[in-house]
Design a protein around this motif. Structure first.
Motif, PDB file in Angstrom:
ATOM      1  N   ASP A  76     -48.844 -15.633   0.420  1.00 39.14           N
ATOM      2  CA  ASP A  76     -47.491 -15.600   0.327  1.00 39.14           C
ATOM      3  C   ASP A  76     -47.164 -14.355   0.076  1.00 39.14           C
ATOM      4  OD1 ASP A  76     -48.621 -18.174  -0.883  1.00 39.14           O
ATOM      5  OD2 ASP A  76     -46.534 -18.857  -0.606  1.00 39.14           O
ATOM      6  N   VAL A  77     -47.927 -13.604  -1.030  1.00 34.62           N
ATOM      7  CA  VAL A  77     -47.624 -12.046  -1.198  1.00 34.62           C
ATOM      8  C   VAL A  77     -47.818 -11.366   0.226  1.00 34.62           C
ATOM      9  CG1 VAL A  77     -48.384 -10.038  -2.437  1.00 34.62           C
ATOM     10  CG2 VAL A  77     -47.956 -12.417  -3.660  1.00 34.62           C
ATOM     11  N   ALA A  78     -48.938 -11.252   0.631  1.00 37.12           N
ATOM     12  CA  ALA A  78     -49.164 -10.749   1.876  1.00 37.12           C
ATOM     13  C   ALA A  78     -47.912 -10.961   2.900  1.00 37.12           C
ATOM     14  CB  ALA A  78     -50.513 -11.159   2.613  1.00 37.12           C
ATOM     15  N   LEU A  79     -47.571 -11.920   3.127  1.00 41.44           N
ATOM     16  CA  LEU A  79     -46.227 -12.196   4.090  1.00 41.44           C
ATOM     17  C   LEU A  79     -45.065 -11.782   3.645  1.00 41.44           C
ATOM     18  CD1 LEU A  79     -46.724 -16.210   4.742  1.00 41.44           C
ATOM     19  CD2 LEU A  79     -47.007 -14.255   6.277  1.00 41.44           C
ATOM     20  N   SER A  80     -44.716 -11.746   2.174  1.00 40.29           N
ATOM     21  CA  SER A  80     -43.708 -11.034   1.418  1.00 40.29           C
ATOM     22  C   SER A  80     -43.571  -9.594   1.863  1.00 40.29           C
ATOM     23  CB  SER A  80     -43.498 -11.602   0.100  1.00 40.29           C
ATOM     24  OG  SER A  80     -44.607 -10.908  -0.771  1.00 40.29           O
ATOM     25  N   LEU A  81     -44.946  -8.839   2.076  1.00 42.41           N
ATOM     26  CA  LEU A  81     -44.918  -7.592   2.292  1.00 42.41           C
ATOM     27  C   LEU A  81     -44.892  -7.344   3.822  1.00 42.41           C
ATOM     28  CD1 LEU A  81     -47.392  -6.706  -0.219  1.00 42.41           C
ATOM     29  CD2 LEU A  81     -45.179  -6.030  -0.240  1.00 42.41           C
ATOM     30  N   GLY A  82     -44.640  -8.395   4.817  1.00 42.19           N
ATOM     31  CA  GLY A  82     -44.709  -8.309   5.986  1.00 42.19           C
ATOM     32  C   GLY A  82     -46.005  -8.488   6.816  1.00 42.19           C
ATOM     33  N   VAL A  83     -47.099  -8.882   6.130  1.00 38.67           N
ATOM     34  CA  VAL A  83     -48.455  -8.743   6.838  1.00 38.67           C
ATOM     35  C   VAL A  83     -48.765 -10.360   6.768  1.00 38.67           C
ATOM     36  CG1 VAL A  83     -50.848  -8.084   6.121  1.00 38.67           C
ATOM     37  CG2 VAL A  83     -49.269  -6.425   5.672  1.00 38.67           C
ATOM     38  N   VAL A  84     -48.981 -10.646   8.124  1.00 43.56           N
ATOM     39  CA  VAL A  84     -49.269 -11.929   8.447  1.00 43.56           C
ATOM     40  C   VAL A  84     -51.055 -12.045   8.476  1.00 43.56           C
ATOM     41  CG1 VAL A  84     -49.477 -13.833  10.204  1.00 43.56           C
ATOM     42  CG2 VAL A  84     -47.586 -12.109  10.090  1.00 43.56           C
ATOM     43  N   PRO A  85     -51.472 -12.908   7.183  1.00 44.63           N
ATOM     44  CA  PRO A  85     -52.925 -12.877   7.445  1.00 44.63           C
ATOM     45  C   PRO A  85     -53.529 -13.477   8.672  1.00 44.63           C
ATOM     46  CG  PRO A  85     -52.021 -13.888   5.527  1.00 44.63           C
ATOM     47  CD  PRO A  85     -50.832 -13.830   6.633  1.00 44.63           C
ATOM     48  N   VAL A  86     -54.895 -13.198   9.069  1.00 55.49           N
ATOM     49  CA  VAL A  86     -55.596 -13.927  10.039  1.00 55.49           C
ATOM     50  C   VAL A  86     -55.982 -14.995   9.630  1.00 55.49           C
ATOM     51  CG1 VAL A  86     -56.221 -11.728  11.298  1.00 55.49           C
ATOM     52  CG2 VAL A  86     -57.669 -12.607   9.295  1.00 55.49           C
ATOM     53  N   GLY A  87     -56.268 -15.382   8.291  1.00 54.67           N
ATOM     54  CA  GLY A  87     -56.587 -16.730   7.743  1.00 54.67           C
ATOM     55  C   GLY A  87     -56.018 -16.745   6.191  1.00 54.67           C
ATOM     56  N   MET A  88     -55.599 -18.299   6.004  1.00 54.03           N
ATOM     57  CA  MET A  88     -55.013 -18.602   4.966  1.00 54.03           C
ATOM     58  C   MET A  88     -55.439 -19.970   4.638  1.00 54.03           C
ATOM     59  SD  MET A  88     -51.080 -18.269   5.774  1.00 54.03           S
ATOM     60  CE  MET A  88     -50.311 -19.727   6.645  1.00 54.03           C
ATOM     61  N   PRO A  89     -55.371 -20.602   3.222  1.00 51.25           N
ATOM     62  CA  PRO A  89     -55.713 -21.955   2.891  1.00 51.25           C
ATOM     63  C   PRO A  89     -54.594 -22.871   3.491  1.00 51.25           C
ATOM     64  CG  PRO A  89     -56.009 -20.408   1.096  1.00 51.25           C
ATOM     65  CD  PRO A  89     -55.350 -19.669   2.342  1.00 51.25           C
ATOM     66  N   ILE A  90     -55.101 -23.969   3.783  1.00 52.24           N
ATOM     67  CA  ILE A  90     -54.014 -25.158   3.926  1.00 52.24           C
ATOM     68  C   ILE A  90     -53.318 -25.380   2.646  1.00 52.24           C
ATOM     69  CG2 ILE A  90     -53.526 -27.663   4.488  1.00 52.24           C
ATOM     70  CD1 ILE A  90     -56.084 -27.185   6.437  1.00 52.24           C
ATOM     71  N   ASP A  91     -52.032 -25.445   2.640  1.00 53.66           N
ATOM     72  CA  ASP A  91     -51.328 -26.008   1.441  1.00 53.66           C
ATOM     73  C   ASP A  91     -51.401 -27.425   1.366  1.00 53.66           C
ATOM     74  OD1 ASP A  91     -50.395 -23.564  -0.016  1.00 53.66           O
ATOM     75  OD2 ASP A  91     -49.141 -23.406   1.670  1.00 53.66           O
ATOM     76  N   SER A  92     -52.470 -28.200   0.608  1.00 58.74           N
ATOM     77  CA  SER A  92     -52.624 -29.358   0.652  1.00 58.74           C
ATOM     78  C   SER A  92     -51.664 -30.031  -0.605  1.00 58.74           C
ATOM     79  CB  SER A  92     -53.938 -29.836   0.359  1.00 58.74           C
ATOM     80  OG  SER A  92     -54.468 -29.253  -0.821  1.00 58.74           O
ATOM     81  N   TYR A  93     -51.627 -29.658  -1.687  1.00 57.45           N
ATOM     82  CA  TYR A  93     -50.665 -30.147  -2.724  1.00 57.45           C
ATOM     83  C   TYR A  93     -49.127 -29.322  -2.450  1.00 57.45           C
ATOM     84  CZ  TYR A  93     -48.248 -30.774  -7.066  1.00 57.45           C
ATOM     85  OH  TYR A  93     -47.255 -30.854  -8.216  1.00 57.45           O
ATOM     86  N   GLY A  94     -48.459 -30.284  -2.434  1.00 57.99           N
ATOM     87  CA  GLY A  94     -46.931 -29.560  -2.167  1.00 57.99           C
ATOM     88  C   GLY A  94     -46.753 -29.069  -0.778  1.00 57.99           C
ATOM     89  N   GLY A  95     -47.390 -29.248   0.063  1.00 60.76           N
ATOM     90  CA  GLY A  95     -47.416 -28.704   1.669  1.00 60.76           C
ATOM     91  C   GLY A  95     -46.465 -29.688   2.579  1.00 60.76           C
ATOM     92  N   ASN A  96     -46.139 -29.168   3.652  1.00 61.77           N
ATOM     93  CA  ASN A  96     -45.519 -29.900   4.554  1.00 61.77           C
ATOM     94  C   ASN A  96     -46.421 -30.474   5.709  1.00 61.77           C
ATOM     95  OD1 ASN A  96     -45.875 -27.817   6.193  1.00 61.77           O
ATOM     96  ND2 ASN A  96     -43.664 -26.913   5.553  1.00 61.77           N
ATOM     97  N   GLU A  97     -45.603 -30.789   6.901  1.00 59.15           N
ATOM     98  CA  GLU A  97     -46.642 -31.419   7.949  1.00 59.15           C
ATOM     99  C   GLU A  97     -47.301 -30.300   8.512  1.00 59.15           C
ATOM    100  OE1 GLU A  97     -42.648 -30.271   9.421  1.00 59.15           O
ATOM    101  OE2 GLU A  97     -43.374 -31.520   7.836  1.00 59.15           O
ATOM    102  N   ASN A  98     -46.989 -28.881   8.218  1.00 61.12           N
ATOM    103  CA  ASN A  98     -47.790 -27.729   8.821  1.00 61.12           C
ATOM    104  C   ASN A  98     -48.835 -27.498   7.897  1.00 61.12           C
ATOM    105  OD1 ASN A  98     -46.113 -27.508  11.360  1.00 61.12           O
ATOM    106  ND2 ASN A  98     -44.445 -26.346   9.963  1.00 61.12           N
ATOM    107  N   GLY A  99     -48.995 -28.013   6.861  1.00 61.90           N
ATOM    108  CA  GLY A  99     -49.845 -27.491   5.640  1.00 61.90           C
ATOM    109  C   GLY A  99     -49.573 -26.196   5.203  1.00 61.90           C
ATOM    110  N   SER A 100     -48.127 -26.258   5.321  1.00 56.53           N
ATOM    111  CA  SER A 100     -47.652 -25.052   4.627  1.00 56.53           C
ATOM    112  C   SER A 100     -46.541 -25.369   3.651  1.00 56.53           C
ATOM    113  CB  SER A 100     -47.149 -24.162   5.873  1.00 56.53           C
ATOM    114  OG  SER A 100     -46.449 -22.807   5.442  1.00 56.53           O
ATOM    115  N   THR A 101     -45.507 -24.303   3.353  1.00 57.12           N
ATOM    116  CA  THR A 101     -44.320 -24.627   2.507  1.00 57.12           C
ATOM    117  C   THR A 101     -43.213 -23.937   3.157  1.00 57.12           C
ATOM    118  OG1 THR A 101     -44.739 -22.457   1.249  1.00 57.12           O
ATOM    119  CG2 THR A 101     -45.811 -24.132   0.556  1.00 57.12           C
ATOM    120  N   PRO A 102     -42.029 -24.512   2.618  1.00 57.52           N
ATOM    121  CA  PRO A 102     -40.832 -23.982   3.278  1.00 57.52           C
ATOM    122  C   PRO A 102     -40.575 -22.464   3.286  1.00 57.52           C
ATOM    123  CG  PRO A 102     -40.275 -25.944   1.793  1.00 57.52           C
ATOM    124  CD  PRO A 102     -41.768 -25.207   1.592  1.00 57.52           C
ATOM    125  N   TRP A 103     -40.999 -21.869   1.963  1.00 56.88           N
ATOM    126  CA  TRP A 103     -40.927 -20.552   1.766  1.00 56.88           C
ATOM    127  C   TRP A 103     -41.819 -19.834   2.904  1.00 56.88           C
ATOM    128  CZ3 TRP A 103     -41.918 -23.762  -1.837  1.00 56.88           C
ATOM    129  CH2 TRP A 103     -43.441 -23.682  -2.579  1.00 56.88           C
TER     130      TRP A 103
END
Length: 351
Positions: A76-103
């Motif tokens: 989330d912090v990397a993204l907020s700085l405009g950097v898209v990770p090459v890999g990141m964990p699935i958001d299993s808790y609180g995540g949506n159908e994308n394994g991600s979050t609204p923000w």
């Protein structure tokens, strides 16, 4: 970083032998873009950068081009700085159908890397622990773990893949401001990180100003599970949940501060037989559903918590909302302000 990348590619074989995860695939063609036109320009002159952390020091000799993350917060912090990770964990808790979050989804879309599109980060599950093989397959230049619970063994294994930026002192205890600054330094974006901290804190201050009833309200942020062996636990000032409430002008109850002492733990267990001692204006907790909230009030021990008796128990069964505060970061906190703060203010108004 061609030479160092070659060495790490050789290390992938070692890591695969050490870990128990199944075979994985790396990013698809075009995936793993780490910068965006809207991002601040990374400062190449700031390198080499040496970052102190709980396991020693990590030196990054040039701007990382491929960034992988573990645990909560770091992606989330990397993204907020405009950097898209090459890999990141699935958001299993609180995540949506994308394994991600609204923000996270909103920021990825803004950066042209929406989940499921070419250029989106590879996602890996941490349900059974760190996904060493999957992380190695993304061929990262750095692994961000400024907020995490890495063990020494985890750190050593990840370090065979790429330099690791671990948490500064306490597992799961890094304040969101510190995570932002540490990651900003690792990415050559310290100036942008500092500005991001300032703007996020201002957003929190603005929300607090709209709800003056929060100022001075005492709170306990904990976990209440009627009937469980460990039915009560409370989060300490070392955790981002209470930190967020204090940033809104609220005050952690003395009973928690005194019980914490000099402990570095982010939560402490509490005997249900002593529930009546948990005195505060409001008590905040996650619940599985509305029935669970009613069960707390009806419980012969938990019902003795003063805030419960005064109908000042703040509950939410929304896992995404809970995650936004639990995994506090500049993206999630701003998202949480409209939904979470009114819950607190409603309870505080009746104190």
């Amino acid at each position: 970083m061609a030479t160092s990348r070659l060495l790490r590619l050789l290390a992938v074989t070692v890591v695969a032998a050490l870990s128990l995860s199944a075979c994985s695939t790396g990013p698809s063609d075009g995936a793993g873009t780490t910068t965006a036109g809207s991002a601040a320009e990374a400062d190449a002159a700031a390198f080499p950068v040496t970052i102190d952390h709980a396991f020693g020091q990590t030196t990054l000799r040039e701007i990382p081009e491929r960034v992988a993350t573990v645990s909560w917060v770091n992606a989330d912090v990397a993204l907020s700085l405009g950097v898209v990770p090459v890999g990141m964990p699935i958001d299993s808790y609180g995540g949506n159908e994308n394994g991600s979050t609204p923000w996270k989804d909103a920021k990825l879309e803004e950066l042209g890397a929406a989940i499921g599109t070419n250029g989106a980060p590879v996602q890996y599950s941490e349900a059974d622990g760190l996904a060493f093989d999957d992380i190695a397959a993304t061929d990262p230049d750095v692994i961000l773990a400024a907020y995490s619970g890495l063990s020494q063994e985890d750190y050593d294994t990840l370090s065979r893949i790429a330099p690791v930026v671990a948490y500064p002192e306490v597992a799961y205890g890094t304040a969101w401001q510190d995570s932002t600054r540490i990651i900003g330094e690792a990415l050559g974006l310290s100036g942008a990180a500092e500005q991001l901290v300032d703007t996020t804190e201002q957003a929190i201050d603005d929300a607090a100003a709209e709800h003056p009833e929060l100022d001075g309200t005492t709170f306990i942020y904990g976990s209440l599970t009627p009937g469980a062996a460990d039915s009560v636990s409370v989060y300490t000032a070392n955790d981002n949940r209470p930190r967020f409430l204090t940033e809104l002008g609220m005050v952690q109850a003395n009973v928690v501060t005194e019980a914490t002492g000099g402990s570095e733990a982010f939560f402490i267990p509490w005997s249900a037989e002593r529930a009546n001692e948990l005195d505060s204006d409001i008590f905040v907790t996650w619940v599985a559903d509305e029935d669970a909230a009613e069960a707390i009030a009806a419980d012969p021990l938990l019902g003795q918590i003063p805030a419960v008796g005064r109908d000042a128990l703040v509950t939410t069964s929304d896992d995404t909302l809970t995650l936004s505060v639990s995994a506090a970061n500049p993206l999630s906190l701003v998202w949480a302000l409209d939904a979470f703060v009114p819950l607190l203010a409603g309870a505080a108004a009746g104190r």
